[in-house]
Scaffold this active site. Structure first.
Site, PDB file in Angstrom:
ATOM      1  N   CYS A   1      -5.029   1.007  56.019  1.00 20.00           N
ATOM      2  CA  CYS A   1      -5.130   0.720  57.416  1.00 20.00           C
ATOM      3  C   CYS A   1      -6.005  -0.556  57.838  1.00 20.00           C
ATOM      4  O   CYS A   1      -5.666  -1.072  59.018  1.00 20.00           O
ATOM      5  CB  CYS A   1      -4.954   1.618  58.513  1.00 20.00           C
ATOM      6  SG  CYS A   1      -6.649   2.580  58.741  1.00 20.00           S
TER       7      CYS A   1
ATOM      8  N   CYS B   1      -8.139   9.804  57.574  1.00 22.69           N
ATOM      9  CA  CYS B   1      -9.087   8.844  58.616  1.00 22.69           C
ATOM     10  C   CYS B   1     -10.496   9.501  58.562  1.00 22.69           C
ATOM     11  O   CYS B   1     -11.467   8.853  58.888  1.00 22.69           O
ATOM     12  CB  CYS B   1      -8.258   9.114  59.768  1.00 22.69           C
ATOM     13  SG  CYS B   1      -6.815   8.433  60.012  1.00 22.69           S
TER      14      CYS B   1
HETATM   15 FE1  FES Z   1      -6.947   4.073  60.509  1.00 24.67          FE
HETATM   16 FE2  FES Z   1      -6.909   6.353  61.131  1.00 24.67          FE
HETATM   17  S1  FES Z   1      -5.429   5.262  61.111  1.00 24.67           S
HETATM   18  S2  FES Z   1      -8.494   5.509  59.891  1.00 24.67           S
END
Ligand code: FES
Length: 105
Positions: free
Chosen positions: A18, A89
């Site tokens: 992400c 995460c």
């Molecule tokens: Fe990127 Fe949680 S969505 S660390």
């Protein structure tokens, strides 16, 4: 949360999936056995920020040995659990911590 002006080691890591990032600043005691201060900045989702915060609370004042053994499961437990889809995460907080401490000692 924040950053240290005087520190022994600084590290950064992220979640490649992400692009979210955690930065750490760590001050060790004089014999490099204990974390005397730790600050972080997290640029990411709520679980990322909560995990980085929990990690700093769990390690400030603790030994380097304790911090090196901290796992994402420990962090998740400290936070009373994370949703399954958010467990990734919390992974990189401990990875950044361990990278920083291995560089420092
Ligand atoms: Fe990127 Fe949680 S969505 S660390």
């Amino acid at each position: 949360m924040g950053e240290l002006k005087e520190f022994d080691v600084k590290a950064e890591g992220g979640n490649p999936a992400c692009g979210d990032v955690v930065r750490l600043w760590i001050k060790l005691d004089s014999n490099k056995k204990k974390i005397s201060d730790i600050k972080f900045k997290a640029f990411g989702c709520g679980a990322c920020i909560a995990s980085a915060s929990a990690m700093s609370e769990m390690t400030e004042g603790k030994t380097v040995g304790y911090a090196l053994k901290l796992t994402r499961e420990d962090i998740s437990k400290y936070l009373d659990g994370l949703p399954e889809q958010k467990k990734k995460c919390s992974n990189f907080s401990t990875e950044v911590l361990q990278k920083a401490l291995k560089d420092a000692v």
